[in-house]
Design an enzyme around this catalytic site. Structure first.
Site, short mmCIF file in Angstrom:
data_model
loop_
_atom_site.label_atom_id
_atom_site.label_comp_id
_atom_site.label_asym_id
_atom_site.label_seq_id
_atom_site.Cartn_x
_atom_site.Cartn_y
_atom_site.Cartn_z
N GLY A 1 0.84 -1.20 0.00
CA GLY A 1 0.00 0.00 0.00
C GLY A 1 0.87 1.24 0.00
O GLY A 1 1.07 1.88 -1.03
N ARG A 2 1.41 1.57 1.18
CA ARG A 2 2.25 2.76 1.32
C ARG A 2 3.41 2.76 0.31
O ARG A 2 3.76 3.80 -0.25
CB ARG A 2 2.81 2.80 2.74
CG ARG A 2 3.60 4.06 3.07
CD ARG A 2 4.40 3.88 4.36
NE ARG A 2 3.67 3.22 5.41
CZ ARG A 2 3.09 3.85 6.43
NH1 ARG A 2 3.17 5.16 6.53
NH2 ARG A 2 2.44 3.16 7.35
N ARG B 1 -0.63 12.27 10.42
CA ARG B 1 0.49 11.40 10.78
C ARG B 1 1.49 12.04 11.74
O ARG B 1 1.93 11.39 12.70
CB ARG B 1 1.22 10.92 9.53
CG ARG B 1 0.39 9.99 8.64
CD ARG B 1 1.23 9.34 7.55
NE ARG B 1 2.11 8.33 8.13
CZ ARG B 1 3.40 8.50 8.33
NH1 ARG B 1 4.00 9.65 7.99
NH2 ARG B 1 4.13 7.54 8.88
N CYS C 1 -7.01 24.57 16.75
CA CYS C 1 -6.83 24.91 18.17
C CYS C 1 -6.42 23.69 18.98
O CYS C 1 -7.15 23.22 19.87
CB CYS C 1 -8.11 25.54 18.72
SG CYS C 1 -8.46 27.14 18.01
N TYR D 1 -1.89 7.44 3.65
CA TYR D 1 -2.38 7.80 4.98
C TYR D 1 -2.40 9.31 5.18
O TYR D 1 -2.09 9.82 6.25
CB TYR D 1 -1.55 7.09 6.07
CG TYR D 1 -1.56 5.60 5.87
CD1 TYR D 1 -2.70 4.85 6.15
CD2 TYR D 1 -0.45 4.94 5.34
CE1 TYR D 1 -2.73 3.49 5.92
CE2 TYR D 1 -0.47 3.57 5.12
CZ TYR D 1 -1.61 2.85 5.41
OH TYR D 1 -1.64 1.50 5.18
#
Length: 432
Positions: free
Chosen positions: A275-276, A312, A344, A373
């Site tokens: 995937g990544r 992340r 915030c 991601y």
């Protein structure tokens, strides 16, 4: 080959300048290089060579329809972990016969949808899940193809929050429990155990832990097939990472060599679920500097992207390289900046004390390695519309997910009858 070159003093993605994209869609935005994704996929397939392999793209890394279709057109299958991902894969043109359904908490309705579609296999992780799948399959008059996901108790040497192959993780079936598990599985008429699966974690750059995991998986496979179980497939999982912080990228040739050595002579079909590795380095998050604030001890570059766009760094303390869109000289003076968003939360930080050439208001910055991601984990926290997504191929580009406006964002909510004063339409009471 770099897919993000500086040309005429400005950063590009393939042949398109980021300034042009910023003018077209506003900031922040994600952009992906089709060529970078295709190159990563090709390099992975080439490393596997003549292995009997099916490569199933892990949708959880980036589930945009255009990204899925890019890999589907290259011949990829799909690794999905929800009915939504299954439907995305099928809609993008992935054949059901190349879909693997993983995940620890599949709902009966999701199982039913996958059975109707005729997917390749379910990766099952617990006996209650297997019992539920057998029941649903019996109701439909079919037998569900199953691979049992084994927990090999192997440390993948990755971040604790993305480790999945150790005994204390929630994933997979413990090896000591497998014999009793199989005794129970033999009594379930709605399932057919056709394979074993393993997945030891994510963002793995040292490929050596795979050897121990694969050796344990192959030993079990051989033992069970010798005992009469009709096993056909080994799902080797995914988890290969990318180089975020100057680390070495995983050695794909060495990874493929480990696969060959551990599966030699096995006569089994192999499944891989990257995937990544396929999308991570193919994407940028482009953001504009709003203010530069000089604190007592630190200098803050406040940008218009935030943790709702890319979580992340907040969630994993993850490092992402950050590049000015305006090219700078190699010997240019640098200054430390905290690159922060407008949300915030004190944790809304992309980088701390990052050395950059002088940054001023309105400067564009590119947050690298954001193709995995990133957008897929984004939200509308602080009522911020999620960043749009753009796919680039050569000198062409397309908006593959537009930015929603505030009316669309607010319009997702519904007022109950007792609060409706006629300013907003309301669904009937109890409607979803």
């Amino acid at each position: 080959m770099t897919f993000f070159p500086y040309r005429n003093g400005r950063l590009h993605i393939e042949d398109v300048s980021l300034d042009e994209l910023a003018a077209r869609v506003g900031t922040p935005f994600f952009c992906y290089s089709a060529a970078a994704m295709e190159s990563a996929y090709t390099s992975f397939v080439r490393a596997l060579g003549d292995l009997p392999a099916t490569v199933c793209y892990a949708l959880k890394a980036n589930s945009n329809q255009a990204v899925i279709r890019t890999f589907a057109q290259l011949g990829a299958g799909a690794d999905v972990v929800s009915e939504g991902e299954l439907r995305r894969a099928l809609a993008a043109g992935v054949p059901a016969s190349k879909v693997v359904f993983a995940g620890v908490g599949k709902q009966p309705s999701e199982m039913a949808t996958a059975l109707d579609a005729g997917i390749l296999q379910f990766n099952v992780e617990s006996l209650p899940e297997l019992e539920a799948l057998s029941r649903i399959a019996q109701e439909k008059g079919v037998r569900a193809p199953v691979a049992l996901r084994i927990n090999p108790d192997v440390d993948a040497l990755t971040h604790a929050k993305i480790s999945t192959g150790k005994a204390e993780n929630k994933f997979g079936i413990d090896i000591p429990s497998l014999r009793g598990f199989l005794d129970s599985a033999a009594q379930l008429p709605g399932v057919r155990i056709e394979g074993l699966a393993v997945h030891i974690g994510s963002q793995i750059t040292d490929v050596n832990p795979y050897r121990m995991a694969f050796e344990r998986l192959v030993a079990l496979f051989t033992e069970l097939r010798d005992a009469g179980w009709p096993l056909e497939r080994l799902d080797m999982g995914g988890g290969l990472g990318i180089a975020y912080e100057g680390d070495a990228a995983p050695d794909i040739a060495r990874y493929a060599e480990i696969v060959r050595e551990t599966t030699k002579g096995l006569d089994a079909k192999l499944i891989f679920e990257p995937g990544r590795f396929l999308t991570g380095n193919a994407g940028l998050l482009v953001t504009r500097t709003v203010y530069v604030k000089h604190g007592t001890a630190r200098r803050f570059a406040i940008v218009d992207a935030a943790m709702n766009d890319l979580i992340r760094p907040t969630l994993y303390d993850a490092w992402h390289d950050i590049l000015p869109v305006a090219q700078f000289a190699a010997g240019a003076d640098r200054e430390p900046y905290d690159i922060v968003g407008p949300i915030c939360e004190s944790s809304d930080i992309f980088a701390e004390q990052r050395e950059l050439p002088p940054v001023a208001a309105d400067d564009l910055l590119a947050i690298c390695s954001s193709g995995a991601y990133g957008a897929v984990m984004s939200s509308s926290y602080n009522s911020r519309p999620p960043a749009p997504e753009i796919l680039v191929r050569g000198n062409d580009y397309a908006v593959i997910r537009p930015r929603i406006d505030y009316d669309e964002l607010i319009g997702q909510d519904r007022l109950p009858d007792w609060l409706d004063d006629g300013q907003q339409s309301s669904e009937p009471r109890g409607a979803a």
